[in-house]
Design an enzyme around this catalytic site. Structure first.
Site, short mmCIF file in Angstrom:
data_model
loop_
_atom_site.label_atom_id
_atom_site.label_comp_id
_atom_site.label_asym_id
_atom_site.label_seq_id
_atom_site.Cartn_x
_atom_site.Cartn_y
_atom_site.Cartn_z
N GLU A 6 0.88 -1.34 0.04
CA GLU A 6 0.01 0.01 0.03
C GLU A 6 0.63 1.23 0.03
O GLU A 6 1.56 1.36 0.91
CB GLU A 6 -1.02 0.29 1.19
CG GLU A 6 -1.97 1.19 1.23
CD GLU A 6 -1.51 2.28 1.94
OE1 GLU A 6 -1.81 3.49 1.48
OE2 GLU A 6 -0.95 2.42 2.96
N GLY A 8 1.55 5.26 -0.33
CA GLY A 8 0.84 6.59 -0.18
C GLY A 8 2.07 7.45 -0.66
O GLY A 8 3.27 7.17 -1.05
N ASN A 9 1.76 8.79 -0.58
CA ASN A 9 2.68 9.79 -1.14
C ASN A 9 3.76 10.04 -0.15
O ASN A 9 4.93 10.21 -0.62
CB ASN A 9 1.95 11.13 -1.31
CG ASN A 9 0.95 11.37 -2.37
OD1 ASN A 9 1.50 11.33 -3.80
ND2 ASN A 9 -0.17 11.38 -2.27
N THR A 12 5.29 3.79 2.40
CA THR A 12 4.90 2.57 1.56
C THR A 12 4.65 1.65 2.52
O THR A 12 5.61 1.36 3.12
CB THR A 12 5.75 2.28 0.34
OG1 THR A 12 5.65 3.42 -0.35
CG2 THR A 12 5.28 1.01 -0.22
N ASP A 109 -6.50 4.11 -2.66
CA ASP A 109 -6.40 3.96 -1.29
C ASP A 109 -7.84 4.25 -0.59
O ASP A 109 -8.11 3.63 0.39
CB ASP A 109 -5.50 5.11 -0.63
CG ASP A 109 -5.39 6.57 -1.18
OD1 ASP A 109 -6.38 6.73 -2.04
OD2 ASP A 109 -5.11 7.42 -0.39
N ASP A 129 -8.83 9.16 7.09
CA ASP A 129 -7.52 8.61 6.70
C ASP A 129 -6.62 9.70 6.97
O ASP A 129 -6.57 10.55 6.07
CB ASP A 129 -7.55 7.85 5.42
CG ASP A 129 -6.17 7.18 5.17
OD1 ASP A 129 -5.00 7.37 5.85
OD2 ASP A 129 -6.09 6.37 4.20
N THR A 132 -0.67 11.79 3.94
CA THR A 132 0.04 13.32 3.17
C THR A 132 -1.33 14.28 3.07
O THR A 132 -1.22 15.51 3.21
CB THR A 132 0.36 12.84 1.98
OG1 THR A 132 1.55 12.09 2.00
CG2 THR A 132 1.16 14.16 1.32
N THR A 184 6.91 29.92 20.74
CA THR A 184 6.61 29.88 19.53
C THR A 184 6.33 28.40 19.10
O THR A 184 5.39 28.06 18.38
CB THR A 184 7.63 30.37 18.54
OG1 THR A 184 8.13 31.56 18.77
CG2 THR A 184 7.45 30.06 17.15
#
Length: 259
Positions: A6, A8-9, A12, A109, A129, A132, A184
């Site tokens: 699987e 993704g951007n 993996t 996906d 989900d 990214t 900050t």
């Protein structure tokens, strides 16, 4: 044994199913130019650490949202497993309906998640989900994919904040003790973390109001666990949603219950 991939951007996932259960899972950073040989060396070493070998893998299914990487993943399966992989989108029968304007535009996906969720949870669903991108997918009680929402992912938002504002540092994601930050970094952590909690709660409420029927909300993805305990809008956290969907698609297309 089945190798499920699987991609993704950002990351993996490689997972191995022995016919009864998932026996191994590993994640690696997604690099579109990583070759089949590089994948094979990396995977062989990890398999060996579990007492397994690449020669034991006799099936492969791939879901990827990175088109330029599919060639190398397909070659990994052909060259080192000696099998033709099932690739989501390549005339693979999903056994579900996408009730959206352009079904071909639905991400692999998201469709795999819809199947994995429908297998486990009855009724109408929202699958969140967190990767990214943060996606909110609506799955009807009959298993159909009804569409949803796509928002920037939490890591993407952090990266944009750091790159666009010269005085803001790169920070790690974590749940701050207070909403009101005193420096900050704590200001940024609060804005990102609680901002995403508010995004989840707000969109879930709006989706439910528009849907008009009770819905169960499932959280999955690489950073979903960050929000566990921070909001009551998510009913279940399920890290195995995608690989459960991939396994079911494999069985539907091979007519095999042994894997």
């Amino acid at each position: 044994m089945l190798l499920a991939i699987e991609q993704g951007n950002t990351n993996t996932l490689f997972a191995v199913h022995d016919g009864n259960e998932w026996v191994a899972q590993w994640r690696t950073a997604t690099h579109a130019n990583r070759t089949a040989d590089e994948y094979a060396v990396w995977l062989s070493q990890l398999l060996a650490m579990r007492g397994l070998s690449i020669g034991q893998l006799d099936g492969c299914i791939i879901s990827s949202v990175v088109p330029q990487s599919i060639f190398n993943l397909r070659n990994l399966s052909r060259r080192y497993l000696s099998v033709e992989p099932l690739v989501i989108g390549d005339n693979v029968e999903l056994g579900m309906t996408a009730r959206i304007t352009k079904p071909s535009e639905a991400g692999a996906d998201r469709l795999v998640n819809a199947i994995g969720a429908h297998l486990m949870y009855p009724g109408d669903l929202i699958v969140i989900d967190s990767g990214t991108a943060t996606t909110f997918d609506v799955i009807a009680a009959d298993g159909a994919f009804e569409g949803g929402v796509i928002a920037p992912g939490i890591n993407l938002s952090l990266q944009a904040l750091h790159e666009a504002a010269a005085m803001l540092p790169r920070i790690a994601i974590q749940k701050p003790d207070r909403v009101i930050g005193k420096d900050t970094v704590s200001n940024m952590q609060s804005g990102v973390f609680w901002g995403y909690v508010a995004l989840i709660e707000g969109l879930v409420a709006r989706i439910k109001a528009e849907w008009g029927k009770p819905m169960t909300v499932i959280g999955t993805g690489g950073v979903a666990s960050l929000f566990e305990g921070a909001t009551t809008s998510i009913d279940r956290f399920d890290p195995d949603l995608t690989i459960r969907g991939l396994l079911e698609i494999w069985r539907r297309n091979t007519h095999s219950k042994d894997v």
